[in-house]
Scaffold this motif. Structure first.
Motif, PDB file in Angstrom:
ATOM      1  N   CYS A 132       0.837  -1.199   0.000  1.00 15.47           N
ATOM      2  CA  CYS A 132       0.000   0.000   0.000  1.00 15.47           C
ATOM      3  C   CYS A 132       0.871   1.247   0.000  1.00 15.47           C
ATOM      4  O   CYS A 132       1.749   1.398   0.840  1.00 15.47           O
ATOM      5  N   ARG A 133       0.608   2.121  -0.962  1.00 17.96           N
ATOM      6  CA  ARG A 133       1.361   3.382  -1.064  1.00 17.96           C
ATOM      7  C   ARG A 133       0.406   4.552  -0.829  1.00 17.96           C
ATOM      8  O   ARG A 133      -0.801   4.450  -1.071  1.00 17.96           O
ATOM      9  N   ARG A 134       0.961   5.661  -0.357  1.00 21.35           N
ATOM     10  CA  ARG A 134       0.173   6.864  -0.074  1.00 21.35           C
ATOM     11  C   ARG A 134      -0.414   7.411  -1.375  1.00 21.35           C
ATOM     12  O   ARG A 134       0.216   7.335  -2.435  1.00 21.35           O
ATOM     13  N   CYS A 135      -1.621   7.974  -1.298  1.00 24.41           N
ATOM     14  CA  CYS A 135      -2.237   8.615  -2.455  1.00 24.41           C
ATOM     15  C   CYS A 135      -1.316   9.704  -2.978  1.00 24.41           C
ATOM     16  O   CYS A 135      -0.684  10.423  -2.194  1.00 24.41           O
ATOM     17  N   GLY A 136      -1.236   9.827  -4.272  1.00 18.16           N
ATOM     18  CA  GLY A 136      -0.400  10.860  -4.880  1.00 18.16           C
ATOM     19  C   GLY A 136      -1.020  12.241  -4.731  1.00 18.16           C
ATOM     20  O   GLY A 136      -2.178  12.384  -4.319  1.00 18.16           O
ATOM     21  N   ALA A 137      -0.275  13.262  -5.091  1.00 13.53           N
ATOM     22  CA  ALA A 137      -0.763  14.641  -5.025  1.00 13.53           C
ATOM     23  C   ALA A 137      -2.021  14.783  -5.872  1.00 13.53           C
ATOM     24  O   ALA A 137      -2.081  14.289  -6.999  1.00 13.53           O
ATOM     25  N   GLY A 138      -3.041  15.424  -5.317  1.00 18.30           N
ATOM     26  CA  GLY A 138      -4.289  15.633  -6.045  1.00 18.30           C
ATOM     27  C   GLY A 138      -5.246  14.447  -5.973  1.00 18.30           C
ATOM     28  O   GLY A 138      -6.257  14.427  -6.657  1.00 18.30           O
ATOM     29  N   LEU A 183     -11.207   2.504   4.248  1.00 22.38           N
ATOM     30  CA  LEU A 183     -10.356   1.320   4.232  1.00 22.38           C
ATOM     31  C   LEU A 183     -10.717   0.502   2.995  1.00 22.38           C
ATOM     32  O   LEU A 183     -11.889   0.361   2.674  1.00 22.38           O
ATOM     33  N   GLY A 184      -9.738  -0.027   2.289  1.00 21.23           N
ATOM     34  CA  GLY A 184     -10.050  -0.874   1.145  1.00 21.23           C
ATOM     35  C   GLY A 184      -8.936  -0.884   0.122  1.00 21.23           C
ATOM     36  O   GLY A 184      -7.968  -0.132   0.215  1.00 21.23           O
ATOM     37  N   ASN A 185      -9.086  -1.738  -0.879  1.00 19.90           N
ATOM     38  CA  ASN A 185      -8.062  -1.885  -1.908  1.00 19.90           C
ATOM     39  C   ASN A 185      -8.438  -1.215  -3.214  1.00 19.90           C
ATOM     40  O   ASN A 185      -7.896  -1.538  -4.264  1.00 19.90           O
ATOM     41  N   GLN A 186      -9.351  -0.270  -3.157  1.00 24.06           N
ATOM     42  CA  GLN A 186      -9.676   0.511  -4.338  1.00 24.06           C
ATOM     43  C   GLN A 186      -8.650   1.634  -4.492  1.00 24.06           C
ATOM     44  O   GLN A 186      -8.004   2.021  -3.532  1.00 24.06           O
ATOM     45  N   PRO A 187      -8.487   2.129  -5.716  1.00 23.33           N
ATOM     46  CA  PRO A 187      -7.510   3.206  -5.918  1.00 23.33           C
ATOM     47  C   PRO A 187      -7.991   4.517  -5.303  1.00 23.33           C
ATOM     48  O   PRO A 187      -9.180   4.687  -5.027  1.00 23.33           O
ATOM     49  N   CYS A 188      -7.063   5.430  -5.103  1.00 25.63           N
ATOM     50  CA  CYS A 188      -7.405   6.765  -4.622  1.00 25.63           C
ATOM     51  C   CYS A 188      -8.182   7.490  -5.721  1.00 25.63           C
ATOM     52  O   CYS A 188      -7.977   7.243  -6.906  1.00 25.63           O
TER      53      CYS A 188
END
Length: 128
Positions: free
Chosen positions: A54-60, A66-71
């Motif tokens: 799991c990686r932090r959501c990118g800028a913007g 909680l979940g495995n859906q994209p940001c």
């Protein structure tokens, strides 16, 4: 069978009867008694990468749950500094779900009315 115990939250076991629990990837968790790595879900503000970590959501981008859906991407004019929610960029004001640049009397009216349940703004003509 003396060596078996249920895996706690944030861990899983992928082999029945195993006494060893594996940790979910960093920035992920699972319910207690999880039986596979697929039960590990990324924390809010994190999304799965190509390796399953799991990686932090990118800028913007942001993610509240909680979940495995994209940001999700912020709408134009907004930014997500903390990854939890999108806010208008400096110099812009939220009007509904849109960020707009407002000045003068209209800005004052928006600020006064921002906490109201319903707010009708009167058109303020530009000064000549």
């Amino acid at each position: 069978e003396g060596g078996c115990s249920a895996c706690v939250e944030g861990t899983y076991t992928d082999s029945e009867g195993s006494a060893q629990c594996n940790f979910c990837p960093k920035n992920a968790t699972s319910a207690a008694v999880s039986k596979s790595r697929a039960a590990c879900h990324c924390l809010p503000t994190f999304e799965p990468d190509a390796t399953g970590d799991c990686r932090r959501c990118g800028a913007g981008f942001y993610k509240k749950q909680l979940g495995n859906q994209p940001c999700d991407p912020c709408t134009p004019g907004m930014e997500a500094k903390d990854g939890l929610e999108c806010k208008c960029r400096p110099g812009l004001t939220a009007v509904g779900n849109v960020c707009v640049k407002v000045e003068g009397e209209m800005r004052r009216q928006l600020q006064e009315c921002s906490g109201a349940i319903s707010c009708k703004l009167m058109h303020v003509p530009p000064s000549s």
